[in-house]
Enzyme design. Structure first.
Site, mmCIF file in Angstrom:
data_model
loop_
_atom_site.group_PDB
_atom_site.id
_atom_site.type_symbol
_atom_site.label_atom_id
_atom_site.label_comp_id
_atom_site.label_asym_id
_atom_site.label_seq_id
_atom_site.Cartn_x
_atom_site.Cartn_y
_atom_site.Cartn_z
ATOM 1 C CB SER A 58 29.775 58.796 -38.805
ATOM 2 O OG SER A 58 31.167 58.101 -38.833
ATOM 3 C CB SER A 70 33.928 56.652 -39.198
ATOM 4 O OG SER A 70 33.559 56.172 -38.021
ATOM 5 C CE LYS A 121 30.254 54.275 -39.127
ATOM 6 N NZ LYS A 121 31.388 54.627 -38.403
#
Length: 279
Positions: free
Chosen positions: A107, A52, A55
Site C-alpha cells: 500500500s 487505499s 489503489k
C-alpha cells in the site's frame, strides 16, 4: 418443526456472527461469487471514503497499460507523500511492475502516485482516467481525486461500487498474483537501492483460504478492507468500510462462517434468500 429449525439455524448463525460487529461497521457487502448472490449488505450504496482501496483502480490501469516492463522515473511529487511509503527518491528508475506490486502488497503511497503520473502524464490526467474507468464499470457512486486514496476533496466510493471494482480486478491473473503475495523485493536500476514491501493484509497469514485483496485506512475513512476467501468450490468476496474497532476479527468471523460447510450447515444457501438487507 425439524425442517423449520434447519432453515432458521444458518440465519441465526449468520446473525450471531455478524451481530458482534455490525454496529461497528458503517458499510458492508458480502457476495458469493460462485452463485453471483449478495449474502449480506448494510448501507452498501452509501458514499464513503475508500482510503487505499482506491489503489486497486490505480493498479489495474497500470496493468492494462501494457507498460509493466517499462522503467518509471520517480517524480519529485511522489516523494513528498505521507506514510505509508517506500521512501523512493526522485529520479530513481523502477520498473512499473515493481511499483504495482508495492502499491497492492504494501500500500505504498509514493508508488501509487508515481504510477499515476507515469501512466497519465500528470495526476490530473490520471484521475480523469480513473473516473472514466469507474463509469465504464458502473461505479455510479464513485469519484476519485487522487491515485493513492488520500482524503483530498470529494474523493469517495461505496461498498457496492468497490465490489464491482474488485470483481473486475480479480479476473486479472497479474492482479491476483500480487494481492496474495506476502512480500516483494526489488531494486532501483540506476541507484541499486533495494526495497522490500510486506503485505498489509493480516488475513493472508491467519487463514489459508485468504487470497487477497486490499486494505485501507485514513483518519476519515477508518479501517477498510476488501477480502476474498476461496475454499473448495466456494469463492466469497467482502467489502467493509469504516470498521471502527475490529476489522480483522469481523472479517474472519464472516468468512469463517460462509466458507465452513460443517459450521454453517448450508448457511450460504440460506443467506441468499433470507438474510439480505437493503443495499
Amino acid at each position: 418443526m425439524k425442517t423449520l429449525l434447519l432453515i432458521l439455524l444458518p440465519c441465526l448463525l449468520w446473525a450471531d456472527s455478524l451481530g458482534k460487529f455490525e454496529d461497528e461497521i458503517t458499510s458492508l457487502i458480502v457476495k458469493d461469487l460462485q452463485r453471483q448472490k449478495i449474502l449480506y449488505a448494510k448501507a452498501s450504496h452509501k458514499k464513503m471514503r475508500p482510503a487505499s482501496l482506491t489503489k486497486i483502480m490505480t493498479a489495474m490501469l497500470a496493468i492494462e497499460s501494457g507498460q509493466m516492463n517499462r522503467l518509471v522515473s520517480i517524480p519529485k511529487e511522489a516523494t513528498k507523500v505521507e506514510q505509508i511509503k517506500l521512501g523512493l527518491r526522485a529520479g530513481e528508475k523502477v520498473y512499473l511492475r515493481d511499483l504495482v506490486k508495492a502499491t497492492l502488497i504494501g500500500s505504498a503511497n509514493d508508488a501509487a502516485v508515481a504510477i499515476g503520473i507515469h501512466i497519465g502524464g500528470s495526476t490530473k490526467k490520471f484521475v480523469a482516467m480513473m473516473n472514466r474507468k469507474a463509469r465504464m464499470l458502473g461505479m455510479t457512486n464513485t469519484r476519485f481525486t487522487n491515485a493513492a486514496g488520500f482524503d483530498i476533496g470529494a474523493h469517495y466510493s461505496s461498498a457496492s461500487d468497490l465490489m464491482k471494482l474488485a470483481e473486475y480486478a480479480i479476473q486479472n491473473a497479474t492482479f491476483n498474483q500480487a494481492v496474495k503475495a506476502d512480500m516483494h523485493r526489488f531494486r532501483a536500476t540506476n541507484t541499486k537501492r533495494s526495497y522490500v514491501v510486506r503485505t498489509t493484509n493480516r488475513l493472508l497469514k491467519e487463514r489459508k483460504y485468504a487470497v487477497g485483496v486490499k486494505t485501507g485506512y485514513t483518519s476519515k475513512a477508518g479501517p477498510c478492507l476488501i477480502a476474498r476467501g476461496k475454499k473448495g468450490n466456494k469463492d466469497v468476496l467482502l467489502v467493509m468500510l469504516n470498521q471502527k474497532v475490529k476489522r480483522w476479527e469481523s472479517a474472519v468471523a464472516i468468512l469463517d462462517l460462509v466458507l465452513d460447510e460443517k459450521k454453517n450447515g448450508g448457511a450460504v444457501q440460506a443467506f441468499g434468500e433470507r438474510y439480505v438487507t437493503p443495499y
